[in-house]
Each structure stands twice: as structure tokens, then as C-alpha cells.
Design a protein around this motif. Sequence first.
Motif, mmCIF file in Angstrom:
data_model
loop_
_atom_site.group_PDB
_atom_site.id
_atom_site.type_symbol
_atom_site.label_atom_id
_atom_site.label_comp_id
_atom_site.label_asym_id
_atom_site.label_seq_id
_atom_site.Cartn_x
_atom_site.Cartn_y
_atom_site.Cartn_z
ATOM 1 N N ALA A 244 56.415 52.074 25.927
ATOM 2 C CA ALA A 244 57.540 52.723 25.258
ATOM 3 C C ALA A 244 57.206 54.155 24.868
ATOM 4 O O ALA A 244 58.107 54.971 24.650
ATOM 5 N N VAL A 245 55.915 54.459 24.805
ATOM 6 C CA VAL A 245 55.470 55.781 24.382
ATOM 7 C C VAL A 245 55.130 56.668 25.565
ATOM 8 O O VAL A 245 55.522 57.832 25.630
ATOM 9 N N TRP A 246 54.397 56.102 26.544
ATOM 10 C CA TRP A 246 53.877 56.928 27.636
ATOM 11 C C TRP A 246 53.550 56.032 28.819
ATOM 12 O O TRP A 246 52.887 55.005 28.673
ATOM 13 N N THR A 247 54.020 56.415 30.004
ATOM 14 C CA THR A 247 53.779 55.617 31.204
ATOM 15 C C THR A 247 52.797 56.277 32.156
ATOM 16 O O THR A 247 52.473 55.706 33.201
ATOM 17 N N GLY A 248 52.325 57.482 31.807
ATOM 18 C CA GLY A 248 51.419 58.198 32.692
ATOM 19 C C GLY A 248 49.959 57.833 32.461
ATOM 20 O O GLY A 248 49.625 56.818 31.859
ATOM 21 N N LEU A 249 49.074 58.683 32.949
ATOM 22 C CA LEU A 249 47.643 58.448 32.842
ATOM 23 C C LEU A 249 47.174 58.643 31.400
ATOM 24 O O LEU A 249 47.736 59.437 30.646
ATOM 25 N N VAL A 250 46.134 57.904 31.047
ATOM 26 C CA VAL A 250 45.593 57.965 29.694
ATOM 27 C C VAL A 250 44.078 58.127 29.739
ATOM 28 O O VAL A 250 43.372 57.356 30.400
ATOM 29 N N ILE A 251 43.593 59.151 29.036
ATOM 30 C CA ILE A 251 42.171 59.291 28.740
ATOM 31 C C ILE A 251 42.049 59.342 27.226
ATOM 32 O O ILE A 251 42.645 60.203 26.574
ATOM 33 N N ASP A 252 41.313 58.405 26.668
ATOM 34 C CA ASP A 252 41.160 58.278 25.217
ATOM 35 C C ASP A 252 39.839 58.931 24.821
ATOM 36 O O ASP A 252 38.768 58.474 25.212
ATOM 37 N N CYS A 253 39.916 60.015 24.036
ATOM 38 C CA CYS A 253 38.704 60.785 23.745
ATOM 39 C C CYS A 253 37.961 60.314 22.498
ATOM 40 O O CYS A 253 36.945 60.909 22.131
ATOM 41 N N ASP A 254 38.440 59.246 21.856
ATOM 42 C CA ASP A 254 37.730 58.767 20.669
ATOM 43 C C ASP A 254 37.954 57.273 20.484
ATOM 44 O O ASP A 254 38.872 56.836 19.797
ATOM 45 N N VAL A 255 37.077 56.498 21.115
ATOM 46 C CA VAL A 255 37.040 55.046 20.947
ATOM 47 C C VAL A 255 35.679 54.707 20.351
ATOM 48 O O VAL A 255 34.645 55.097 20.900
ATOM 49 N N HIS A 256 35.671 53.979 19.251
ATOM 50 C CA HIS A 256 34.398 53.689 18.602
ATOM 51 C C HIS A 256 33.711 52.487 19.226
ATOM 52 O O HIS A 256 34.359 51.508 19.609
ATOM 53 N N ALA A 257 32.405 52.584 19.323
ATOM 54 C CA ALA A 257 31.541 51.468 19.699
ATOM 55 C C ALA A 257 30.552 51.302 18.557
ATOM 56 O O ALA A 257 29.696 52.166 18.345
ATOM 57 N N ASN A 258 30.688 50.240 17.809
ATOM 58 C CA ASN A 258 29.887 50.058 16.607
ATOM 59 C C ASN A 258 28.734 49.097 16.839
ATOM 60 O O ASN A 258 28.907 48.044 17.471
ATOM 61 N N VAL A 259 27.569 49.452 16.337
ATOM 62 C CA VAL A 259 26.415 48.572 16.418
ATOM 63 C C VAL A 259 26.704 47.332 15.577
ATOM 64 O O VAL A 259 27.003 47.444 14.383
ATOM 65 N N PRO A 260 26.641 46.117 16.163
ATOM 66 C CA PRO A 260 27.024 44.918 15.407
ATOM 67 C C PRO A 260 26.073 44.586 14.263
ATOM 68 O O PRO A 260 26.493 44.075 13.229
ATOM 69 N N SER A 261 24.807 44.881 14.453
ATOM 70 C CA SER A 261 23.799 44.652 13.419
ATOM 71 C C SER A 261 22.524 45.355 13.846
ATOM 72 O O SER A 261 22.329 45.667 15.031
ATOM 73 N N LEU A 262 21.653 45.581 12.893
ATOM 74 C CA LEU A 262 20.387 46.241 13.225
ATOM 75 C C LEU A 262 19.587 45.447 14.240
ATOM 76 O O LEU A 262 18.928 46.010 15.116
#
Length: 362
Positions: free
Chosen positions: A13-31
Motif C-alpha cells: 500500500a506504500v511502495w511497490t518498487g525496489l527496496v534497500i533498507d539502510c538500517d536493520v539491526h542485528a543484535n547479539v543475543p547474549s555474550l
Amino acid sequence: MTTALLEGTTRDAVWTGLVIDCDVHANVPSLTALDRYLDPVWVVTAKERGWKGPVGLRLSYPPGAPTTARAEWRHGAATPASDLATVQKEILDPWRVERAVLNCYYAIDAMRHPDWAAALSRAVNDWLIDEWLSKDPRLVASLVVPARDPVAAATEIDRVGHHPGFVQVLMPVRSERGYGQRIFWPIYEAMARHDLVMGIHWGGQAEQGPSPTGFASWYIEEYAAEPQVFAAQLTSLVIEGVFQKFPSLRVSMLEGGFTWLPTWAWNLNKKWKGLRRDFPWVDRLPTEIIRDHFRFSIAPTDMGPPDQMKRVLHWLGSEDMLMFATDYPHLHTDDLAALLALMAPTMKANVMSETARRWYRL
């Protein structure tokens, strides 16, 4: 299907074109997830001290704060955005993301032990390679460095900066001093060697308070004051002459908004005209330098009335200053559809994919 940046709005509903996401977090689950990437001395040291990871992470992203993770992206006691399958299910697949830039802010800058900080940076980068980059070709990532130690940071950039999955070096926006100062130049030399973007991102644990006037009483004060720190870092980089010294350096401002930029840049132009005899190396208008060397993620947007937002977009002076970001899993209630509705078709395509494609050489 996951919602878009506004609750209840689907991607199509917002956008049907190509998407590049410049900020997706990947979090360390635990030490302990990093144990196999660490020298045993650090594993033993952490166990002896009962140390569970850098304390700064919980300060920048309080685990229970609504802004830290949207409700639908919380899964019991698990750390949000800490495993690839969940990120694929909640962002990459429903958004049909062509490429996504992973940012792992682990608050290593909160550590005062220089060797431990460097070791933990190496471990996080190796974990990103093994658990994320090698398993999904849509992913690229920001390289994690011990930002308080420029020499060690440059060493880590040279160690893994050649890896094709790394396109950026993550630097927390809060630091002991402005990033334009020469103490940081070894980092920029290493970035230039590997053609990496500098990603200035929310977070950081400096010795002083988290705002220009010290410590706040409430998290909301700290959260709302953060654009001031982004503006201070931009000013430092421009006025100290970093881009004259390193003309290929590119800087992404992530999770810091952008609506503050036009008035700040206009004021910087004004000051440059009156005081440039003090810093003659800045040989053109600051706005020209900003447009050549900076890009901004749209999360958070701080969406205002449409007529005012249209002026902000016009005052940016270019259609390729902004880059799409979900900032997954953080909560922003920005209306992406309303923002895109204010843009020309060429600007929409730039924001949603093409600016990031050029910026990160994707």
C-alpha cells in the motif's frame, strides 16, 4: 505481512518498487554467542566477573522502553532482532528487500579496557560474517570498531574491511570529542583504503552527559536531545576539514532524523561567511559539502504537517539526500505513505533504493 512504518499499513500500500533498507539491526543475543570468536582469556574473565556484556547497550536502548522494539517484534525473553530467521520473516521477506545494511550497535564504546574492547569488536564482526552475511546474500553490514581507540579501530578495519559484506563502519554519535578532530583521522584513512562509508548512529557512552548540557533526569529528555549531538558531529566533520583531507569519505547519519538539517545547515553557511578566515581550508559553502558527503536515514522522520514537510524536502536541495530505513526492530510511528506522497517519482525511487545503492556501491 509486517506493517510499514505506520501501524496498520502494508508494504504494497506504500511502495511497490525496489527496496534497500539502510538500517536493520542485528543484535547479539547474549555474550556467550561470541565465546567461540573470543580468546579464552576474555571468556574466562567475563565468567569470573559475572559480566554479561557492555552496560551501555541497556542505557542507549532500555530493554523495556517501547522505542527499543515494537510489540509485534518482541518474542518473550529473546533479544529482538538477534537471529537471522526472525529478521528474514519480519523484514526481509515481507518488505521484499533487495539489500539491507545490518547495524549491530553493541555499545563497545562503553568499555574502558582497550584490549577487551578490541577483542569484542573482532568477535562481533566475525559473528556477523558467520551468522548473517554468509547465510543471506541480501545482507551487507557495518563493521564494528572500538571507537574510543582510533588506532585499534583502524587495525580492525584493515583486518576485515576487505570483506565484500562490509560496506560501512559504525560509529556511535556520542563521543569524547568531535569526530572532525585529528585524533580520529587514522579511522578515516582506513575507511578510505577500503572505500567504506562512515555510519554515525544513535548511541555512545562518553564520559560527559548525553546532551550538550549534561545529564538528563528522564530517558525522554535524552532521547529528544539526540539530534543536537548529530548536528554537533556534522559541524565538527565539516569545519575541521575532514573532507578536504579525505575527499572520498562518505557519511551516513542513521537514526538521527533529518528535519533539523536545513535550518542547521543554513545557519552553518551564515557562520562560515562571517568567520571563514579562521578556517580557510573549508573552501566552499558547508551546504555544498554536506550534499556531497552526507546522507540521512528517514527513520525517524518526525513527520509534521504536509505543507511544512514539503518545504523541508525542498530545503534539502537534492533528491538524493535521504535513504529508506525501517530501523527494525525499533518503534517509530512515522507515516511513510504521507512522506512519499510529497515527493516526485524520481525522489521516491532514490529514497527507497537508488540513493543507498549508489552510496554503498551495491
